[in-house]
Design a protein around this motif. Structure first.
Motif, mmCIF file in Angstrom:
data_model
loop_
_atom_site.group_PDB
_atom_site.id
_atom_site.type_symbol
_atom_site.label_atom_id
_atom_site.label_comp_id
_atom_site.label_asym_id
_atom_site.label_seq_id
_atom_site.Cartn_x
_atom_site.Cartn_y
_atom_site.Cartn_z
ATOM 1 N N GLN A 1 26.399 -22.280 -129.795
ATOM 2 C CA GLN A 1 26.139 -23.450 -130.642
ATOM 3 C C GLN A 1 26.484 -24.747 -129.897
ATOM 4 N N TRP A 2 27.638 -24.747 -129.235
ATOM 5 C CA TRP A 2 28.068 -25.934 -128.475
ATOM 6 C C TRP A 2 27.079 -26.221 -127.345
ATOM 7 N N ARG A 3 26.694 -25.183 -126.635
ATOM 8 C CA ARG A 3 25.800 -25.350 -125.492
ATOM 9 C C ARG A 3 24.425 -25.876 -125.918
ATOM 10 N N ARG A 4 23.922 -25.422 -127.044
ATOM 11 C CA ARG A 4 22.631 -25.896 -127.542
ATOM 12 C C ARG A 4 22.664 -27.389 -127.824
ATOM 13 N N GLU A 5 23.791 -27.835 -128.366
ATOM 14 C CA GLU A 5 23.931 -29.274 -128.656
ATOM 15 C C GLU A 5 23.928 -30.081 -127.357
ATOM 16 N N VAL A 6 24.614 -29.555 -126.347
ATOM 17 C CA VAL A 6 24.642 -30.228 -125.040
ATOM 18 C C VAL A 6 23.239 -30.277 -124.443
ATOM 19 N N GLU A 7 22.539 -29.180 -124.496
ATOM 20 C CA GLU A 7 21.193 -29.114 -123.921
ATOM 21 C C GLU A 7 20.226 -30.033 -124.654
ATOM 22 N N ARG A 8 20.410 -30.146 -125.960
ATOM 23 C CA ARG A 8 19.541 -31.028 -126.748
ATOM 24 C C ARG A 8 19.752 -32.494 -126.349
ATOM 25 N N LYS A 9 21.015 -32.881 -126.191
ATOM 26 C CA LYS A 9 21.328 -34.268 -125.840
ATOM 27 C C LYS A 9 20.858 -34.616 -124.429
ATOM 28 N N ARG A 10 20.993 -33.664 -123.531
ATOM 29 C CA ARG A 10 20.602 -33.919 -122.132
ATOM 30 C C ARG A 10 19.137 -33.593 -121.849
ATOM 31 N N ARG A 11 18.466 -33.031 -122.862
ATOM 32 C CA ARG A 11 17.049 -32.652 -122.734
ATOM 33 C C ARG A 11 16.821 -31.724 -121.535
ATOM 34 N N LEU A 12 17.675 -30.713 -121.446
ATOM 35 C CA LEU A 12 17.572 -29.765 -120.340
ATOM 36 C C LEU A 12 16.447 -28.771 -120.582
ATOM 37 N N ARG A 13 15.692 -28.486 -119.554
ATOM 38 C CA ARG A 13 14.583 -27.529 -119.679
ATOM 39 C C ARG A 13 15.100 -26.095 -119.632
ATOM 40 N N LYS A 14 15.987 -25.822 -118.684
ATOM 41 C CA LYS A 14 16.557 -24.481 -118.575
ATOM 42 C C LYS A 14 17.656 -24.339 -119.618
ATOM 43 N N SER A 15 17.537 -23.350 -120.435
ATOM 44 C CA SER A 15 18.486 -23.198 -121.538
ATOM 45 C C SER A 15 19.460 -22.053 -121.292
ATOM 46 N N LEU A 16 20.693 -22.406 -120.969
ATOM 47 C CA LEU A 16 21.747 -21.405 -120.812
ATOM 48 C C LEU A 16 22.054 -20.777 -122.174
ATOM 49 N N ALA A 17 21.940 -21.588 -123.220
ATOM 50 C CA ALA A 17 22.203 -21.091 -124.576
ATOM 51 C C ALA A 17 21.259 -19.940 -124.932
ATOM 52 N N ASN A 18 19.995 -20.077 -124.576
ATOM 53 C CA ASN A 18 19.019 -19.027 -124.883
ATOM 54 C C ASN A 18 19.311 -17.739 -124.114
ATOM 55 N N THR A 19 19.754 -17.886 -122.865
ATOM 56 C CA THR A 19 20.101 -16.717 -122.049
ATOM 57 C C THR A 19 21.267 -15.969 -122.679
ATOM 58 N N PHE A 20 22.283 -16.726 -123.098
ATOM 59 C CA PHE A 20 23.435 -16.135 -123.764
ATOM 60 C C PHE A 20 23.009 -15.453 -125.065
ATOM 61 N N GLN A 21 22.135 -16.134 -125.817
ATOM 62 C CA GLN A 21 21.730 -15.618 -127.121
ATOM 63 C C GLN A 21 21.031 -14.262 -127.003
ATOM 64 N N LYS A 22 20.138 -14.135 -126.019
ATOM 65 C CA LYS A 22 19.406 -12.879 -125.832
ATOM 66 C C LYS A 22 20.352 -11.729 -125.514
ATOM 67 N N LYS A 23 21.298 -11.995 -124.614
ATOM 68 C CA LYS A 23 22.235 -10.935 -124.220
ATOM 69 C C LYS A 23 23.208 -10.610 -125.349
#
Length: 258
Positions: free
Chosen positions: A45-67
């Protein structure tokens, strides 16, 4: 005590001790793993918020979520296997025996083995990611010492494809704390399952069996009285007797002594 109640009591005093002892390692492992999922979920949840603010294309949050999702499914499947093993012992010990006892027992254990191996694989993949981003997780969530111990303990235990069971035992004292955290979820499940089974029993008329078992002595007496007749007459007489209101027992009056 009713005959079925006696059988259940005997089962709980004997067989269940053995099965509980043999399944205890799976329960302990499941509880330790369950405790780490909450930490990883919060980090996602924290990582998704960071990625949203920074507009990152590669999503570490999604990788974590799948695993994490894969590990969750595998853990729940193993928990289902354990529940089935306990329930199977209960069912086949006091009611109907399986048609092929040895083969049935082997199939149950084979299922546990398959799903245990699947869980260890998914935990290996998840913990590999956790080790890589350990400091980020700790800093982001401000974890306490107990949570850090649990995080590090599982990361070490699942460092290789074959889990280090001896390492896992060092963190067993943390299980009691994790069990307290999941008390609410356990109560919700227990209440909901009981409610849903009750609805099912009422819908399909199975509740009648419960009522019959509860009658005890009157039920048996009615059956014996009606059993000498043909099926139609038996059913009529049996139902008549069974639904007749119970008469209260009135003790005979004692004669006064002169």
């Amino acid at each position: 005590m009713h005959e079925l109640d006696k059988a259940i009591f005997k089962f709980l005093m004997s067989s269940s001790g053995t099965i509980a002892s043999n399944l205890k390692p799976y329960l302990s492992l499941a509880l330790e793993i369950y405790g780490i999922f909450e930490i990883i979920s919060k980090f996602i949840q924290w990582r998704r918020e960071v990625e949203r603010k920074r507009r990152l294309r590669k999503s570490l949050a999604n990788t974590f979520q799948k695993k994490l999702d894969k590990a969750k499914r595998d853990l729940e499947q193993l928990a289902d296997d354990i529940a089935y093993a306990f329930g199977a012992l209960f069912m086949y010990s006091i009611t109907i025996p399986p048609f092929e006892p040895k083969e049935k027992a082997q199939r149950i254990v084979n299922q546990i083995e398959r799903d245990y191996k699947e869980l260890t694989k998914s935990m290996y993949e998840l913990m590999k990611l956790v080790r890589r981003h350990r400091n980020m997780i700790i800093d982001a969530l401000d974890l306490d010492e107990t949570q850090i111990l649990l995080l590090d303990g599982l990361a070490i235990a699942f460092k290789n494809k074959t889990p280090d069971i001896e390492s896992l035992t060092d963190y067993l004292p943390l299980i009691a704390e994790e069990m307290q955290k999941s008390e609410k979820e356990r109560q919700i499940f227990s209440q909901e399952l009981g409610k849903q089974i009750g609805k099912f029993n009422s819908t399909y008329g199975l509740v009648i069996i419960n009522h019959a078992l509860g009658i005890n002595r009157q039920y048996k007496q009615c059956f014996k009285k009606a059993a000498r007749y043909g099926i139609e007459e038996f059913l009529r007489r049996f139902n008549e007797c069974r639904t007749r209101p119970k008469q209260k027992y009135v003790p005979p009056k004692r004669k006064k002594r002169l």
